[in-house]
Design a protein around this motif. Structure first.
Motif, PDB file in Angstrom:
ATOM      1  N   VAL A 157       0.833  -1.241  -0.027  1.00 11.75           N
ATOM      2  CA  VAL A 157       0.089   0.051   0.096  1.00 11.75           C
ATOM      3  C   VAL A 157       0.988   1.466   0.062  1.00 11.75           C
ATOM      4  N   CYS A 158       0.739   1.647  -1.117  1.00 15.84           N
ATOM      5  CA  CYS A 158       1.589   3.226  -1.229  1.00 15.84           C
ATOM      6  C   CYS A 158       0.612   4.214  -1.698  1.00 15.84           C
ATOM      7  N   ALA A 159      -0.512   4.441  -1.203  1.00 18.52           N
ATOM      8  CA  ALA A 159      -1.681   5.073  -1.354  1.00 18.52           C
ATOM      9  C   ALA A 159      -1.719   6.582  -0.785  1.00 18.52           C
ATOM     10  N   ASP A 276       1.265   2.278  13.696  1.00 18.09           N
ATOM     11  CA  ASP A 276       1.864   1.549  14.634  1.00 18.09           C
ATOM     12  C   ASP A 276       2.438   0.287  13.910  1.00 18.09           C
ATOM     13  N   ARG A 277       2.050  -0.033  12.794  1.00 16.66           N
ATOM     14  CA  ARG A 277       2.306  -1.269  12.186  1.00 16.66           C
ATOM     15  C   ARG A 277       2.531  -0.909  10.512  1.00 16.66           C
ATOM     16  N   MET A 278       3.724  -1.477  10.084  1.00 16.52           N
ATOM     17  CA  MET A 278       3.930  -1.224   8.429  1.00 16.52           C
ATOM     18  C   MET A 278       3.686  -2.653   7.939  1.00 16.52           C
ATOM     19  N   ARG A 279       3.426  -3.582   8.606  1.00 13.29           N
ATOM     20  CA  ARG A 279       3.111  -4.726   8.034  1.00 13.29           C
ATOM     21  C   ARG A 279       1.860  -5.498   8.862  1.00 13.29           C
ATOM     22  N   VAL A 280       0.916  -5.940   8.048  1.00 18.43           N
ATOM     23  CA  VAL A 280      -0.204  -6.489   8.456  1.00 18.43           C
ATOM     24  C   VAL A 280      -0.352  -7.881   7.725  1.00 18.43           C
ATOM     25  N   ASP A 288       4.036   7.772   2.168  1.00 20.67           N
ATOM     26  CA  ASP A 288       2.933   8.531   3.007  1.00 20.67           C
ATOM     27  C   ASP A 288       1.854   7.941   3.684  1.00 20.67           C
ATOM     28  N   ALA A 289       1.625   6.541   3.197  1.00 18.29           N
ATOM     29  CA  ALA A 289       0.322   5.875   3.695  1.00 18.29           C
ATOM     30  C   ALA A 289       1.075   5.273   5.082  1.00 18.29           C
ATOM     31  N   ALA A 290       2.356   5.294   5.433  1.00 18.54           N
ATOM     32  CA  ALA A 290       2.680   5.042   6.702  1.00 18.54           C
ATOM     33  C   ALA A 290       3.372   5.818   7.455  1.00 18.54           C
ATOM     34  N   HIS A 291       3.710   6.880   7.088  1.00 15.17           N
ATOM     35  CA  HIS A 291       4.478   8.010   7.830  1.00 15.17           C
ATOM     36  C   HIS A 291       4.310   9.226   6.923  1.00 15.17           C
ATOM     37  N   LEU A 292       4.175  10.323   7.703  1.00 14.51           N
ATOM     38  CA  LEU A 292       4.177  11.791   7.303  1.00 14.51           C
ATOM     39  C   LEU A 292       5.255  12.558   8.183  1.00 14.51           C
ATOM     40  N   TYR A 293       6.001  13.252   7.456  1.00 17.06           N
ATOM     41  CA  TYR A 293       7.029  14.101   8.058  1.00 17.06           C
ATOM     42  C   TYR A 293       6.889  15.688   7.722  1.00 17.06           C
ATOM     43  N   ALA A 294       7.423  16.588   8.574  1.00 16.71           N
ATOM     44  CA  ALA A 294       7.557  17.862   8.124  1.00 16.71           C
ATOM     45  C   ALA A 294       8.835  17.721   6.991  1.00 16.71           C
ATOM     46  N   ALA A 340      11.152   4.827  10.324  1.00 19.95           N
ATOM     47  CA  ALA A 340       9.932   6.030  10.397  1.00 19.95           C
ATOM     48  C   ALA A 340      10.152   6.904  11.606  1.00 19.95           C
ATOM     49  N   ARG A 341      10.302   5.998  12.648  1.00 19.89           N
ATOM     50  CA  ARG A 341      10.449   6.656  14.049  1.00 19.89           C
ATOM     51  C   ARG A 341      11.688   7.608  14.049  1.00 19.89           C
ATOM     52  N   GLU A 342      12.490   7.248  13.626  1.00 19.66           N
ATOM     53  CA  GLU A 342      13.575   8.255  13.659  1.00 19.66           C
ATOM     54  C   GLU A 342      13.490   9.428  13.188  1.00 19.66           C
ATOM     55  N   ASN A 343      12.962   9.423  11.692  1.00 23.61           N
ATOM     56  CA  ASN A 343      12.491  10.575  11.072  1.00 23.61           C
ATOM     57  C   ASN A 343      11.548  11.360  11.788  1.00 23.61           C
ATOM     58  N   VAL A 344      10.628  10.755  12.433  1.00 19.72           N
ATOM     59  CA  VAL A 344       9.624  11.648  13.148  1.00 19.72           C
ATOM     60  C   VAL A 344      10.352  12.316  14.293  1.00 19.72           C
ATOM     61  N   ALA A 345      11.384  11.626  15.108  1.00 17.90           N
ATOM     62  CA  ALA A 345      12.169  12.100  16.031  1.00 17.90           C
ATOM     63  C   ALA A 345      13.109  13.396  15.405  1.00 17.90           C
ATOM     64  N   VAL A 346      13.750  13.173  14.258  1.00 16.95           N
ATOM     65  CA  VAL A 346      14.509  14.207  13.830  1.00 16.95           C
ATOM     66  C   VAL A 346      13.772  15.516  13.424  1.00 16.95           C
ATOM     67  N   THR A 347      12.634  15.144  12.578  1.00 15.15           N
ATOM     68  CA  THR A 347      11.885  16.052  11.962  1.00 15.15           C
ATOM     69  C   THR A 347      10.866  16.822  13.116  1.00 15.15           C
TER      70      THR A 347
END
Length: 557
Positions: A157-159, A276-280, A288-294, A340-347
């Protein structure tokens, strides 16, 4: 190479992340159906423009020469009012022929990827397909819409950011927040030769007091300008400013009397969110379906392409194996969720500095900037205008074998390259026989034999074949590829370096038992014997805080 033994993989979302995933799967001989709810492509505006060297390298692997289309820049300058605080030049641990960054519009990147997709018989593009339901069982995934129902072994899913219904249907959360401040963006065409190869970031310039401005060069004599504007500035305010001449005044404060043309403008808010999960099960989420950053630091699209590459080789290996490698698929979530968590922390740290939320935070920022402009090295190090994207290091991935003789990787100061070690992306080098090291890495698992004695490449290749079939593997002497390579890697004596298909170093070992275990671990089979079958390879067509015990890696900064 035997045919793919399943139905095509479905990739949902025909943006650059989905396009990249489909092309990479095709390179492994895996057919895909690429779905998008839009009727056609929307080629408007610059959007995601900063493409980093390691991402350019991925696109080179599928034949998309994005680097050649962009404006190269290797220096990022940061100013406080009219005083330059510092500049950063992007380091390269090796000697890559690709530039540190290029700026090119997302639209042009999509066009270049479309050209490659059009030449691949393994990719079936279907526009106007709105997916409303995803169901899965032990054997596959059903993807349904108002007028279709498709079956696939896996779904990627890359929607995009607006995939709320799909995320909800999969049972994943998308927690985070949106920033109140807005940003005005304008693409302009003008002759500004002194700015043609630099990114410029301004804190509190006289022409946007109390806020920020970011300026990027783009191809065709275009420049992208981002102004931080008040929270109540919206599309109607932009229209009013355009009509009244206020927008022209904003631009003239930057470009002076130079003639210019506005080619695109928009107003947007920044969001920081992560699933919270990138695999189901058999469904993976990417981009962007999994994470959004500044966007300060260019971590959005670049990180999404890294998701696509991580997913593609693991889906290919899992499907070809026949055992569908649970551990290998789960490592996608473990590795990319940690990224993704690292990118969230950095941004988030960047936005805390750019848009302070309390009087105390604003006072702290003013103090840091004032001391930095007075030439305080300690204060300059605290100025945060966005740490530019770097590939995530899988140092604590379950696929990585630690090396106790090498320091655990930590993020070095900005502009400094990390020494090679397990988990780190291998440096690139031109090879004496032509081509590049990263190209060799992306044909399967690679074992590099250091020139220090012990069993040579032939014996290592035999071991790899015994342990990894049907996964493609190759062993080669470092010096055969490049006389520089042992020194660039810091290889010692009789070492074997195991490199993954995404060019991350998986292990550095010194005996056969360690090598066998490291090879199995690199493909998600720690301590398990290999499952033998038909071989597969690339197709012709193509800072640190410990998390809990939920499988999330530490976020290294």
């Amino acid at each position: 190479m035997n045919p793919w033994p399943h139905d095509p993989v479905i990739v949902l979302g025909n943006g650059p992340v989905g396009q990249t995933a489909a092309l990479l799967l095709a390179r492994w001989g895996v057919p895909t159906v690429l779905l998008d709810l839009r009727r056609s492509r929307d080629l408007v505006g610059s959007k995601a423009i900063c493409q980093q060297r390691d991402v350019l390298d991925v696109w080179e692997a599928v034949g998309a020469r994005v680097a050649a289309e962009g404006v190269t820049w290797d220096t990022a300058r940061t100013y406080y009012r009219d005083t330059e605080l510092f500049s950063v030049r992007m380091a390269d641990a090796g000697r890559s022929p690709l530039p540190p960054f290029v700026n090119v519009s997302q639209s042009r990147t999509e066009q270049l990827l479309d050209q490659r997709i059009a030449g691949s018989p393994l990719i079936d593009v279907r526009w106007g397909h709105r997916v409303t339901e995803i169901d899965q069982d032990a054997d596959g995934v059903w993807v349904s819409g108002p007028e279709f129902r498709l079956r696939a072994p896996f779904l990627l899913v890359c929607a995009g950011a607006r995939a709320d219904g799909l995320r909800a249907g999969l049972g994943v959360s998308f927690e985070g927040h949106s920033f109140e401040d807005r940003f005005l963006i304008c693409d302009i065409r003008a002759e500004l030769p002194d700015w043609a190869r630099e990114r410029r970031f301004y804190f509190d310039p006289v022409w946007n007091p109390g806020r920020q401005v970011l300026i990027h060069p783009c191809p065709g004599g275009e420049y992208r300008i981002d102004w931080q504007v008040p929270p109540d500035y919206d599309a109607s305010a932009l229209a009013a400013d355009t009509a009244s001449g206020a927008l022209d005044q904003r631009i003239r404060q930057i470009v002076g009397d130079t003639a210019y043309e506005v080619t695109w403008s928009s107003v947007y808010r920044f969001h920081t969110r992560c699933v919270d999960r990138m695999r189901v099960g058999r469904v993976l989420l990417a981009g962007d379906a999994a994470h959004l950053y500044a966007p300060f630091g260019a971590r959005g699209l670049n990180s999404g392409v890294a998701d696509a590459e991580n997913a593609a080789w693991k889906l290919a290996f899992a499907g070809w194996d026949g055992t569908e490698r649970e551990a290998l698929l789960e490592s996608y979530h473990i590795e990319r969720h940690a990224a993704a968590r690292e990118n969230v922390a950095v941004t988030s740290a960047t936005m805390d500095f750019l848009v302070p939320q309390t009087a105390a935070e604003a006072a702290h920022r003013r103090d840091v900037l004032a001391r930095a402009s007075a030439d305080s090295a300690e204060a300059r190090a605290r100025v945060n205008s966005g740490r530019l994207y770097e590939a995530y290091w899988y140092a604590e991935s379950p696929l990585t074998t630690p090396d106790p003789t090498r320091p655990h990787p930590v993020r070095p100061p900005r502009g400094v390259a990390q020494a090679p070690a397990p988990g780190v992306l291998i440096p690139d080098l031109p090879l004496e026989t032509g081509g590049r090291l990263r190209e060799v890495c992306r044909d399967g698992l690679l074992v590099l034999v250091a020139p220090g004695g012990g069993p040579g490449a032939v014996r290592v290749a035999e071991l790899a074949a015994e342990e990894l079939a049907p996964v493609p593997a190759r062993a080669v002497g470092m010096a055969e590829l490049s006389a520089e390579l042992p020194g660039v890697l810091g290889a010692r004596g009789a070492e074997w370096w195991v490199v993954r298909p995404d060019a991350h170093i998986a292990a550095v070992v010194t005996d056969e038992a360690e090598l066998r275990a490291a090879l199995r671990r690199a493909i998600g089979h720690p301590g398990e014997p290999a499952t033998h079958g038909a071989p597969v390879g690339p197709g012709e067509s193509g800072e640190s805080s410990k998390e809990g015990s939920d499988g999330v890696l530490p976020a290294a900064r």
